[in-house]
Enzyme design. Sequence first.
Site, PDB file in Angstrom:
ATOM      1  N   HIS A 195       6.870 -23.157   7.958  1.00 30.77           N
ATOM      2  CA  HIS A 195       8.309 -23.095   7.659  1.00 30.77           C
ATOM      3  C   HIS A 195       9.092 -24.219   8.337  1.00 30.77           C
ATOM      4  O   HIS A 195      10.208 -24.516   7.953  1.00 30.77           O
ATOM      5  CB  HIS A 195       8.897 -21.716   7.978  1.00 30.77           C
ATOM      6  CG  HIS A 195       9.125 -21.442   9.426  1.00 30.77           C
ATOM      7  ND1 HIS A 195       8.128 -21.066  10.281  1.00 30.77           N
ATOM      8  CD2 HIS A 195      10.253 -21.499  10.179  1.00 30.77           C
ATOM      9  CE1 HIS A 195       8.632 -20.897  11.488  1.00 30.77           C
ATOM     10  NE2 HIS A 195       9.923 -21.149  11.467  1.00 30.77           N
ATOM     11  N   ASP A 219      -0.243 -20.897  18.127  1.00 31.83           N
ATOM     12  CA  ASP A 219       0.942 -20.380  17.447  1.00 31.83           C
ATOM     13  C   ASP A 219       1.921 -21.498  17.072  1.00 31.83           C
ATOM     14  O   ASP A 219       2.577 -21.421  16.032  1.00 31.83           O
ATOM     15  CB  ASP A 219       1.640 -19.349  18.348  1.00 31.83           C
ATOM     16  CG  ASP A 219       2.802 -18.654  17.658  1.00 31.83           C
ATOM     17  OD1 ASP A 219       2.593 -18.154  16.539  1.00 31.83           O
ATOM     18  OD2 ASP A 219       3.909 -18.618  18.232  1.00 31.83           O
ATOM     19  N   GLU A 231      12.014 -21.999  23.016  1.00 32.80           N
ATOM     20  CA  GLU A 231      12.569 -20.732  22.532  1.00 32.80           C
ATOM     21  C   GLU A 231      13.084 -19.922  23.709  1.00 32.80           C
ATOM     22  O   GLU A 231      12.472 -19.937  24.781  1.00 32.80           O
ATOM     23  CB  GLU A 231      11.492 -19.928  21.812  1.00 32.80           C
ATOM     24  CG  GLU A 231      10.968 -20.602  20.575  1.00 32.80           C
ATOM     25  CD  GLU A 231       9.994 -19.707  19.831  1.00 32.80           C
ATOM     26  OE1 GLU A 231      10.452 -18.911  19.010  1.00 32.80           O
ATOM     27  OE2 GLU A 231       8.778 -19.797  20.098  1.00 32.80           O
ATOM     28  N   LYS A 252      12.737 -26.935   7.142  1.00 28.95           N
ATOM     29  CA  LYS A 252      13.999 -27.097   7.873  1.00 28.95           C
ATOM     30  C   LYS A 252      14.692 -28.378   7.411  1.00 28.95           C
ATOM     31  O   LYS A 252      14.053 -29.408   7.213  1.00 28.95           O
ATOM     32  CB  LYS A 252      13.732 -27.135   9.387  1.00 28.95           C
ATOM     33  CG  LYS A 252      13.312 -25.759   9.936  1.00 28.95           C
ATOM     34  CD  LYS A 252      13.225 -25.764  11.434  1.00 28.95           C
ATOM     35  CE  LYS A 252      12.559 -24.521  11.971  1.00 28.95           C
ATOM     36  NZ  LYS A 252      13.440 -23.371  12.128  1.00 28.95           N
ATOM     37  N   ARG A 309       0.806  -1.221   0.000  1.00 29.97           N
ATOM     38  CA  ARG A 309       0.000   0.000   0.000  1.00 29.97           C
ATOM     39  C   ARG A 309       0.844   1.279   0.000  1.00 29.97           C
ATOM     40  O   ARG A 309       0.334   2.351  -0.277  1.00 29.97           O
ATOM     41  CB  ARG A 309      -0.922   0.014   1.227  1.00 29.97           C
ATOM     42  CG  ARG A 309      -2.211  -0.747   0.976  1.00 29.97           C
ATOM     43  CD  ARG A 309      -3.180  -0.515   2.073  1.00 29.97           C
ATOM     44  NE  ARG A 309      -2.565  -0.790   3.364  1.00 29.97           N
ATOM     45  CZ  ARG A 309      -3.201  -0.770   4.521  1.00 29.97           C
ATOM     46  NH1 ARG A 309      -4.467  -0.480   4.571  1.00 29.97           N
ATOM     47  NH2 ARG A 309      -2.578  -1.047   5.640  1.00 29.97           N
ATOM     48  N   LYS A 334       7.943 -20.133  25.245  1.00 35.06           N
ATOM     49  CA  LYS A 334       8.798 -18.969  25.030  1.00 35.06           C
ATOM     50  C   LYS A 334       9.527 -18.646  26.321  1.00 35.06           C
ATOM     51  O   LYS A 334       9.101 -19.046  27.401  1.00 35.06           O
ATOM     52  CB  LYS A 334       7.940 -17.776  24.597  1.00 35.06           C
ATOM     53  CG  LYS A 334       7.277 -17.988  23.248  1.00 35.06           C
ATOM     54  CD  LYS A 334       7.175 -16.720  22.467  1.00 35.06           C
ATOM     55  CE  LYS A 334       6.552 -16.940  21.107  1.00 35.06           C
ATOM     56  NZ  LYS A 334       7.522 -17.286  20.061  1.00 35.06           N
ATOM     57  N   HIS A 339       3.416 -26.248  13.864  1.00 31.17           N
ATOM     58  CA  HIS A 339       4.784 -26.784  13.814  1.00 31.17           C
ATOM     59  C   HIS A 339       4.925 -28.118  14.559  1.00 31.17           C
ATOM     60  O   HIS A 339       5.491 -29.068  14.039  1.00 31.17           O
ATOM     61  CB  HIS A 339       5.777 -25.780  14.388  1.00 31.17           C
ATOM     62  CG  HIS A 339       5.716 -24.414  13.752  1.00 31.17           C
ATOM     63  ND1 HIS A 339       5.475 -24.230  12.411  1.00 31.17           N
ATOM     64  CD2 HIS A 339       5.872 -23.167  14.273  1.00 31.17           C
ATOM     65  CE1 HIS A 339       5.490 -22.924  12.140  1.00 31.17           C
ATOM     66  NE2 HIS A 339       5.720 -22.265  13.245  1.00 31.17           N
ATOM     67  N   LYS A 366       1.127 -18.858   7.700  1.00 37.46           N
ATOM     68  CA  LYS A 366       0.354 -18.968   8.923  1.00 37.46           C
ATOM     69  C   LYS A 366       0.236 -17.604   9.587  1.00 37.46           C
ATOM     70  O   LYS A 366       1.060 -16.739   9.270  1.00 37.46           O
ATOM     71  CB  LYS A 366       0.973 -20.000   9.862  1.00 37.46           C
ATOM     72  CG  LYS A 366       2.236 -19.536  10.574  1.00 37.46           C
ATOM     73  CD  LYS A 366       2.658 -20.521  11.610  1.00 37.46           C
ATOM     74  CE  LYS A 366       2.076 -20.212  12.960  1.00 37.46           C
ATOM     75  NZ  LYS A 366       2.889 -19.298  13.781  1.00 37.46           N
TER      76      LYS A 366
HETATM   77  C1  BG6 Z   1       6.534 -18.889  14.233  1.00 39.94           C
HETATM   78  C2  BG6 Z   1       5.829 -18.464  15.480  1.00 39.94           C
HETATM   79  O1  BG6 Z   1       5.668 -19.583  13.386  1.00 39.94           O
HETATM   80  O2  BG6 Z   1       7.623 -19.742  14.583  1.00 39.94           O
HETATM   81  C3  BG6 Z   1       6.786 -17.762  16.422  1.00 39.94           C
HETATM   82  O3  BG6 Z   1       4.753 -17.599  15.141  1.00 39.94           O
HETATM   83  C4  BG6 Z   1       7.978 -18.625  16.693  1.00 39.94           C
HETATM   84  O4  BG6 Z   1       6.140 -17.414  17.644  1.00 39.94           O
HETATM   85  C5  BG6 Z   1       8.597 -19.125  15.393  1.00 39.94           C
HETATM   86  O5  BG6 Z   1       8.922 -17.848  17.401  1.00 39.94           O
HETATM   87  C6  BG6 Z   1       9.677 -20.147  15.666  1.00 39.94           C
HETATM   88  O6  BG6 Z   1      10.357 -20.438  14.477  1.00 39.94           O
HETATM   89  P1  BG6 Z   1      11.875 -20.912  14.488  1.00 39.94           P
HETATM   90  O7  BG6 Z   1      12.156 -21.273  13.077  1.00 39.94           O
HETATM   91  O8  BG6 Z   1      12.668 -19.746  14.980  1.00 39.94           O
HETATM   92  O9  BG6 Z   1      11.933 -22.056  15.448  1.00 39.94           O
END
Ligand code: BG6
Length: 477
Positions: free
Chosen positions: A173, A230, A211, A177, A46, A326, A235, A143
Amino acid sequence: IPVSSFDLVIFGATGDLAQRKILPGLFRRFSVGQMPRDARIIATARSEIDTDMFRADLRTSLAEFAPCISGDAEMLDQFLATIVYIHLDVMSQEGWSELVGLLRRSAVRAFYLSVSTSLFGTIASRLSSYEAVTPESRIVVEKPFGNDLAIARALNADLRQGFEESQIYRIDHYLGKETVQNLMALRFANALWEPLWNSTHIDHVQITVAESLGVEGRGEYYNRAGAMRDMVQNHLMQLLCLTAMEPPSRFEPNAVRDEKVKVIEALAPANPQEIVRGQYRDKEGQGSYREHAGDPTSRTESFVAMKVAIANWRWAGTPFYLRTGKRLRARTSEIAVVFREPPHMIFPEMENRRSNQMIIHLQPDEGITLHNTIKEPGPGGFRLAEVTLDMTFANALGGQTDSQDAYERLIMDVIRGDQTLFMRGDEVEAAWAWVDPIIARWEEARHAPEPYDAGGSGPEEALMLMHRDGWRWREIG
Ligand code: BG6
């Protein structure tokens, strides 16, 4: 392997994901010659800027997110020359004809929607009404794919307004990996493991995605989502599927995805007593979740641990323990496959439980290790010790692995038209169908998460979940 020529349209090209991941990833692919020189990137957003301004801003992003190669001025200029910017507000009719006019008939067309999911329907139907969708077109989405089953179904319906399922690429994603894909190679390219890959030989599986970061400026989104939506719904579910699925008959998108869907459909409803929700609290000035999320009364979970049963012949009796959170001690993601103990122990000193473990390390280091018990060398008596067989790729392959970012691989797969590493619509819906009742129960009961210290290993209750079964979580970090 170079891919065919393409026109990649990025909606939301000035946004965070495009600047941090998508465009730096494309630049890396360009720099190694995988992106054909006549491929084009059409960036749209935009912002009322022009191509020169967009390129200038992107230079700055690439210096930060692709630092190793952005020093090559000639390469950088050549890459920037592949990009044009079109100012486009998807809600208005302006700019669409210009965009569609740029697209070449002869090239693969990929439309990458790096925008809010609320715009998926509008973009898909506009592309279709402007006749931009050819058989060689694909649409790519990120996502969060919905917030629950009903929304996920509506999003699927939105996308199907302009595209067939075979043209829709839903990114998780984690599937890009390196080690996640290696898990498939490990399981299905070796005859050694598959006979052991069942409840007769595997005691349990621990899947951890820990994390060390907190919510990092994403408080508003995260506070509505929480760790279950999330991370677990997507994942962790994908890691579970790849670990537990039956061997597909072919390494082809639908053959692989059929097997993954069967795993999700075989999940027993989660037992509320076997799920722990946590929320980090401040420890030594690290800050609390509530501070980071900007919501002093938040009941959102930043941690989930749970015991999951897969109700099928292969896995009956082998629990899968999932854990993610987290602000934990370290960033560690791994799948630990814990084999059963020897049926009869002849060595008296085996007071501790010893069982073989295969650890599939996703990050920070990628690789696979196998833990075995041996006799401690030397004449000092018969003592047992553990040795680790290390199949870390960088060691095994002499440091020659190409640790390309997951996004790079996935974008190249989009251009190739390979959906194996993308989630199919029914797969996403099945995952929501399993997760929704858990979240509904929490919301109904106004369930408060268990506090845990920032920088720790999660709530005490999560440790108990495993202790009750006579096991311990592997250390984080
Ligand atoms: C994302 C989440 O999909 O994946 C995040 O929304 C998370 O909250 C992230 O931190 C983790 O990805 P990676 O590749 O850093 O483990």
